[in-house]
Design an enzyme around this catalytic site. Structure first.
Site, PDB file in Angstrom:
ATOM      1  N   GLU A 181     -13.196  -0.892  17.296  1.00 51.77           N
ATOM      2  CA  GLU A 181     -13.478  -2.238  16.779  1.00 51.77           C
ATOM      3  C   GLU A 181     -12.289  -2.724  15.936  1.00 51.77           C
ATOM      4  O   GLU A 181     -12.007  -3.907  15.871  1.00 51.77           O
ATOM      5  CB  GLU A 181     -14.740  -2.231  15.918  1.00 51.77           C
ATOM      6  CG  GLU A 181     -15.962  -1.777  16.677  1.00 51.77           C
ATOM      7  CD  GLU A 181     -16.896  -2.899  17.070  1.00 51.77           C
ATOM      8  OE1 GLU A 181     -17.002  -3.847  16.302  1.00 51.77           O
ATOM      9  OE2 GLU A 181     -17.512  -2.797  18.153  1.00 51.77           O
ATOM     10  N   CYS A 221     -20.383   5.861  26.035  1.00 48.99           N
ATOM     11  CA  CYS A 221     -20.412   4.826  24.992  1.00 48.99           C
ATOM     12  C   CYS A 221     -19.593   3.647  25.501  1.00 48.99           C
ATOM     13  O   CYS A 221     -18.540   3.843  26.138  1.00 48.99           O
ATOM     14  CB  CYS A 221     -19.796   5.374  23.700  1.00 48.99           C
ATOM     15  SG  CYS A 221     -19.645   4.135  22.402  1.00 48.99           S
ATOM     16  N   THR A 222     -20.085   2.466  25.222  1.00 46.21           N
ATOM     17  CA  THR A 222     -19.425   1.249  25.717  1.00 46.21           C
ATOM     18  C   THR A 222     -17.957   1.155  25.303  1.00 46.21           C
ATOM     19  O   THR A 222     -17.159   0.543  25.994  1.00 46.21           O
ATOM     20  CB  THR A 222     -20.134   0.012  25.144  1.00 46.21           C
ATOM     21  OG1 THR A 222     -20.356   0.222  23.742  1.00 46.21           O
ATOM     22  CG2 THR A 222     -21.438  -0.250  25.851  1.00 46.21           C
ATOM     23  N   HIS A 223     -17.621   1.750  24.161  1.00 51.19           N
ATOM     24  CA  HIS A 223     -16.271   1.565  23.627  1.00 51.19           C
ATOM     25  C   HIS A 223     -15.233   2.526  24.212  1.00 51.19           C
ATOM     26  O   HIS A 223     -14.047   2.287  24.093  1.00 51.19           O
ATOM     27  CB  HIS A 223     -16.290   1.753  22.104  1.00 51.19           C
ATOM     28  CG  HIS A 223     -16.958   0.634  21.377  1.00 51.19           C
ATOM     29  ND1 HIS A 223     -18.250   0.230  21.657  1.00 51.19           N
ATOM     30  CD2 HIS A 223     -16.515  -0.176  20.381  1.00 51.19           C
ATOM     31  CE1 HIS A 223     -18.569  -0.770  20.856  1.00 51.19           C
ATOM     32  NE2 HIS A 223     -17.535  -1.041  20.073  1.00 51.19           N
ATOM     33  N   ASP A 227     -26.018  -5.642  25.031  1.00 46.60           N
ATOM     34  CA  ASP A 227     -25.415  -4.533  24.287  1.00 46.60           C
ATOM     35  C   ASP A 227     -25.654  -4.780  22.811  1.00 46.60           C
ATOM     36  O   ASP A 227     -25.960  -5.892  22.388  1.00 46.60           O
ATOM     37  CB  ASP A 227     -23.908  -4.453  24.576  1.00 46.60           C
ATOM     38  CG  ASP A 227     -23.238  -3.306  23.825  1.00 46.60           C
ATOM     39  OD1 ASP A 227     -23.839  -2.217  23.765  1.00 46.60           O
ATOM     40  OD2 ASP A 227     -22.138  -3.491  23.273  1.00 46.60           O
ATOM     41  N   SER A 228     -25.459  -3.720  22.017  1.00 47.90           N
ATOM     42  CA  SER A 228     -25.565  -3.859  20.565  1.00 47.90           C
ATOM     43  C   SER A 228     -24.518  -4.832  20.030  1.00 47.90           C
ATOM     44  O   SER A 228     -24.725  -5.432  18.986  1.00 47.90           O
ATOM     45  CB  SER A 228     -25.346  -2.487  19.928  1.00 47.90           C
ATOM     46  OG  SER A 228     -24.122  -1.936  20.383  1.00 47.90           O
ATOM     47  N   CYS A 238     -25.621  -0.873  26.718  1.00 48.42           N
ATOM     48  CA  CYS A 238     -25.501  -0.008  25.546  1.00 48.42           C
ATOM     49  C   CYS A 238     -26.083   1.378  25.853  1.00 48.42           C
ATOM     50  O   CYS A 238     -27.255   1.488  26.247  1.00 48.42           O
ATOM     51  CB  CYS A 238     -26.265  -0.656  24.401  1.00 48.42           C
ATOM     52  SG  CYS A 238     -26.249   0.305  22.897  1.00 48.42           S
TER      53      CYS A 238
HETATM   54  N1  DGL Z   1     -22.947   0.114  22.422  1.00 44.73           N
HETATM   55  C1  DGL Z   1     -23.084   1.376  21.748  1.00 44.73           C
HETATM   56  C2  DGL Z   1     -23.273   2.482  22.790  1.00 44.73           C
HETATM   57  O1  DGL Z   1     -22.826   2.397  23.909  1.00 44.73           O
HETATM   58  C3  DGL Z   1     -21.896   1.673  20.844  1.00 44.73           C
HETATM   59  C4  DGL Z   1     -21.878   0.808  19.599  1.00 44.73           C
HETATM   60  C5  DGL Z   1     -23.109   1.004  18.759  1.00 44.73           C
HETATM   61  O2  DGL Z   1     -23.263   2.056  18.110  1.00 44.73           O
HETATM   62  O3  DGL Z   1     -23.943   0.103  18.752  1.00 44.73           O
HETATM   63  O4  DGL Z   1     -23.898   3.466  22.487  1.00 44.73           O
END
Ligand code: DGL
Length: 281
Positions: free
Chosen positions: A160, A192-194, A18-19, A81
């Site tokens: 975050e 989105c992961t979050h 992931d990012s 991600c």
């Molecule tokens: N992991 C990213 C996603 O799921 C979210 C955080 C980012 O922008 O890197 O798109």
């Protein structure tokens, strides 16, 4: 893949990248569904966020992340991600020979399974929504579906910051989700992961009649469904799988986030510097 290699391959870990640390929501879903599997998790914390970056940059980062995991001799890679899945998945699938899965196709399929009226909302970062990856994938499976997409870039920083149940986060959700509510969607993909961490707040804003598709859970089920027929999943191991984390910056900050996203403790993360990939052949 010759059969003689299978037992050795089966014992290898599954790589996830992931990012940053949000992808631990995907690691969590895989760990819960496939508890015997060892997982190697790479969070590119030095370069997060990906969701604000250009397609070329996200793709370059995704190639470097995947290359690192391939060097850890993983048996498969999961791109947790959404932004990297949207822009980089096809390129890394061409570059590396092991099975590589993203979150978009599983999320699109789960949305179509959940929707009765075929009016589906998708939320994600700017990169994910602008790529139209969810919109195109959903419509490629069922062209009678209507997809209403909305980028919600302010949500990643709020999560975050730990502002999960914060009134400001609620206000931002209302602003972003209002137009989708007007479209009478009955399903919303959390692309989105979050966002899985914000499910309660999202449900409150869109109402109970809207099914939420958690891309982490749908991805875990998809990975299981794809790897089982390949004979790549462990069957008889007694011990629980380990989660081995790597980060590209600030390993000391990992613990707090890890517990928030993963819901449990892991081993201490190791710091890594990612190597550039050569030109694509
Ligand atoms: N992991 C990213 C996603 O799921 C979210 C955080 C980012 O922008 O890197 O798109």
């Amino acid at each position: 893949m010759p059969n003689a290699d299978l037992p050795k391959l089966r014992d290898a870990p599954i790589g996830i990248f992931d990012s940053g640390l949000g992808g631990l929501t995907v690691a969590r879903a895989i760990h819960e569904l496939l508890p015997k599997e060892d997982l190697v998790y790479l969070g590119d914390t030095a370069r997060v966020p990906y969701g604000t970056k250009s397609p070329a940059t996200v793709t370059r980062f995704a190639r470097e992340d995947a290359q690192f995991l391939v060097h850890q001799t993983v048996k498969a890679i999961v791109v947790a991600c959404n932004s990297a899945s949207a822009w980089g998945l096809e390129v890394i699938q061409r570059q590396f020979e092991i099975p590589i899965f993203g979150v978009i196709l599983p999320g699109a399929k789960a949305a179509l399974e959940a929707s009765a009226n075929r009016r589906i909302g998708v939320i994600g970062t700017n990169a994910t929504i602008n790529s139209e990856a969810y919109q195109k994938t959903i419509r490629a499976i069922d062209d009678s579906a209507f997809v209403f997409a909305r980028a919600c870039p302010l949500l990643v920083p709020l999560v975050e910051e730990g502002w999960i149940d914060h009134p400001v986060t609620m206000r931002v959700w209302k602003e972003y989700l209002q137009p989708l509510r007007k479209q009478r969607i009955d399903t919303l993909v959390l692309g989105c992961t979050h966002y899985p961490l914000l499910k309660r707040a999202i449900q409150e804003v869109v109402g109970d009649h809207v099914s939420l598709v958690d891309s982490a859970e749908s991805c875990a089920r998809f990975v299981e469904g794809q790897m089982k027929p390949l004979g790549l999943l462990l069957r008889n191991r007694r011990r629980k799988g380990r989660i081995q984390p790597f980060v590209t910056d600030a390993p000391d900050k990992f613990g707090v986030f890890a517990e928030r996203f993963l819901g449990c403790k892991t081993e201490s993360p190791q710091f890594v510097e990612l190597k550039e990939c050569g030109p694509l052949v």
